[in-house]
Design a protein around this motif. Structure first.
Motif, mmCIF file in Angstrom:
data_model
loop_
_atom_site.group_PDB
_atom_site.id
_atom_site.type_symbol
_atom_site.label_atom_id
_atom_site.label_comp_id
_atom_site.label_asym_id
_atom_site.label_seq_id
_atom_site.Cartn_x
_atom_site.Cartn_y
_atom_site.Cartn_z
ATOM 1 N N SER A 41 55.489 -5.198 18.685
ATOM 2 C CA SER A 41 55.372 -6.035 17.488
ATOM 3 C C SER A 41 54.622 -7.334 17.797
ATOM 4 O O SER A 41 54.535 -7.775 18.937
ATOM 5 C CB SER A 41 56.757 -6.346 16.922
ATOM 6 N N THR A 42 54.103 -7.932 16.746
ATOM 7 C CA THR A 42 53.361 -9.190 16.894
ATOM 8 C C THR A 42 54.339 -10.359 17.007
ATOM 9 O O THR A 42 55.537 -10.216 16.735
ATOM 10 C CB THR A 42 52.436 -9.425 15.678
ATOM 11 N N LYS A 43 53.810 -11.505 17.352
ATOM 12 C CA LYS A 43 54.641 -12.708 17.472
ATOM 13 C C LYS A 43 55.267 -13.070 16.125
ATOM 14 O O LYS A 43 56.441 -13.443 16.060
ATOM 15 C CB LYS A 43 53.801 -13.875 17.997
ATOM 16 N N ASP A 44 54.496 -12.930 15.056
ATOM 17 C CA ASP A 44 55.023 -13.238 13.715
ATOM 18 C C ASP A 44 56.146 -12.277 13.339
ATOM 19 O O ASP A 44 57.162 -12.690 12.761
ATOM 20 C CB ASP A 44 53.910 -13.172 12.668
ATOM 21 N N GLU A 45 55.970 -11.000 13.656
ATOM 22 C CA GLU A 45 57.019 -10.026 13.361
ATOM 23 C C GLU A 45 58.282 -10.332 14.163
ATOM 24 O O GLU A 45 59.397 -10.258 13.628
ATOM 25 C CB GLU A 45 56.534 -8.609 13.687
ATOM 26 N N ARG A 46 58.115 -10.713 15.406
ATOM 27 C CA ARG A 46 59.284 -11.062 16.235
ATOM 28 C C ARG A 46 60.019 -12.261 15.654
ATOM 29 O O ARG A 46 61.250 -12.297 15.640
ATOM 30 C CB ARG A 46 58.848 -11.365 17.666
ATOM 31 N N THR A 47 59.252 -13.215 15.160
ATOM 32 C CA THR A 47 59.862 -14.391 14.537
ATOM 33 C C THR A 47 60.676 -13.976 13.309
ATOM 34 O O THR A 47 61.804 -14.444 13.120
ATOM 35 C CB THR A 47 58.777 -15.413 14.141
ATOM 36 N N GLU A 48 60.127 -13.077 12.503
ATOM 37 C CA GLU A 48 60.845 -12.589 11.321
ATOM 38 C C GLU A 48 62.120 -11.846 11.713
ATOM 39 O O GLU A 48 63.164 -12.025 11.083
ATOM 40 C CB GLU A 48 59.944 -11.665 10.495
ATOM 41 N N TYR A 49 62.010 -11.005 12.729
ATOM 42 C CA TYR A 49 63.196 -10.270 13.189
ATOM 43 C C TYR A 49 64.293 -11.236 13.623
ATOM 44 O O TYR A 49 65.463 -11.073 13.255
ATOM 45 C CB TYR A 49 62.866 -9.360 14.384
ATOM 46 N N CYS A 50 63.917 -12.246 14.385
ATOM 47 C CA CYS A 50 64.918 -13.200 14.888
ATOM 48 C C CYS A 50 65.511 -14.042 13.764
ATOM 49 O O CYS A 50 66.712 -14.324 13.766
ATOM 50 C CB CYS A 50 64.304 -14.094 15.966
ATOM 51 N N GLU A 51 64.691 -14.436 12.806
ATOM 52 C CA GLU A 51 65.211 -15.209 11.678
ATOM 53 C C GLU A 51 66.227 -14.386 10.889
ATOM 54 O O GLU A 51 67.286 -14.893 10.515
ATOM 55 C CB GLU A 51 64.064 -15.664 10.769
ATOM 56 N N ALA A 52 65.909 -13.128 10.634
ATOM 57 C CA ALA A 52 66.838 -12.265 9.900
ATOM 58 C C ALA A 52 68.102 -12.017 10.726
ATOM 59 O O ALA A 52 69.211 -12.016 10.188
ATOM 60 C CB ALA A 52 66.161 -10.940 9.561
ATOM 61 N N ARG A 54 69.435 -14.044 13.015
ATOM 62 C CA ARG A 54 70.232 -15.275 13.051
ATOM 63 C C ARG A 54 70.892 -15.562 11.706
ATOM 64 O O ARG A 54 71.995 -16.099 11.652
ATOM 65 C CB ARG A 54 69.351 -16.455 13.460
ATOM 66 N N ALA A 55 70.213 -15.227 10.614
ATOM 67 C CA ALA A 55 70.759 -15.484 9.285
ATOM 68 C C ALA A 55 71.971 -14.616 9.009
ATOM 69 O O ALA A 55 72.901 -15.033 8.319
ATOM 70 C CB ALA A 55 69.682 -15.236 8.222
ATOM 71 N N ASN A 56 71.981 -13.392 9.548
ATOM 72 C CA ASN A 56 73.097 -12.468 9.358
ATOM 73 C C ASN A 56 73.470 -12.374 7.880
ATOM 74 O O ASN A 56 74.633 -12.442 7.505
ATOM 75 C CB ASN A 56 74.296 -12.894 10.213
ATOM 76 N N ASP A 57 72.446 -12.239 7.043
ATOM 77 C CA ASP A 57 72.622 -12.212 5.586
ATOM 78 C C ASP A 57 72.401 -10.792 5.057
ATOM 79 O O ASP A 57 71.311 -10.238 5.221
ATOM 80 C CB ASP A 57 71.601 -13.170 4.959
ATOM 81 N N PRO A 58 73.408 -10.185 4.433
ATOM 82 C CA PRO A 58 73.224 -8.826 3.909
ATOM 83 C C PRO A 58 72.133 -8.733 2.843
ATOM 84 O O PRO A 58 71.569 -7.675 2.620
ATOM 85 C CB PRO A 58 74.576 -8.468 3.309
ATOM 86 N N GLN A 59 71.838 -9.850 2.182
ATOM 87 C CA GLN A 59 70.785 -9.864 1.173
ATOM 88 C C GLN A 59 69.391 -9.879 1.819
ATOM 89 O O GLN A 59 68.394 -9.650 1.156
ATOM 90 C CB GLN A 59 70.938 -11.088 0.264
ATOM 91 N N ARG A 60 69.349 -10.204 3.090
ATOM 92 C CA ARG A 60 68.073 -10.248 3.828
ATOM 93 C C ARG A 60 68.237 -9.439 5.112
ATOM 94 O O ARG A 60 68.389 -9.995 6.196
ATOM 95 C CB ARG A 60 67.726 -11.699 4.157
ATOM 96 N N PRO A 61 68.213 -8.118 4.988
ATOM 97 C CA PRO A 61 68.449 -7.278 6.168
ATOM 98 C C PRO A 61 67.279 -7.329 7.159
ATOM 99 O O PRO A 61 66.164 -7.699 6.798
ATOM 100 C CB PRO A 61 68.588 -5.871 5.585
#
Length: 88
Positions: A41-52, A54-61
């Motif tokens: 994955s790209t750096k941007d994709e990794r950032t998105e994965y980590c943000e999701a 860390r958020a641990n939000d079921p609305q944002r899987p």
């Protein structure tokens, strides 16, 4: 009379070569499918994965990337989630 030392050296050399040929090289540990997907994955994709993650939000899987694997979808998702635990 010189044949004996030459023969000895030849036999010893052959023995050493045989022993060296039988040694197995050290194998690097292989990556799991989840790790492969992470590194592909790209750096941007990794950032998105980590943000999701860390958020641990079921609305944002967490968007699980597609990656060729012999694992089932659930096994791959669990593996990728474990990679996120380590990397994020």
């Amino acid at each position: 009379m010189k044949r004996a030392p030459i023969l000895t050296v030849a036999v010893l050399s052959a023995t050493l070569l045989t022993a060296c040929a039988q040694e197995k090289p050290e194998l690097r540990p292989t990556r799991s499918a989840g790790e492969g997907a992470w590194y592909k994955s790209t750096k941007d994709e990794r950032t998105e994965y980590c943000e999701a993650y860390r958020a641990n939000d079921p609305q944002r899987p967490i968007m699980i990337p597609s990656y060729a694997s012999a694992e089932s979808e659930d096994e791959f998702a669990d593996d990728f989630y474990n990679v996120l635990k380590k990397k994020c």
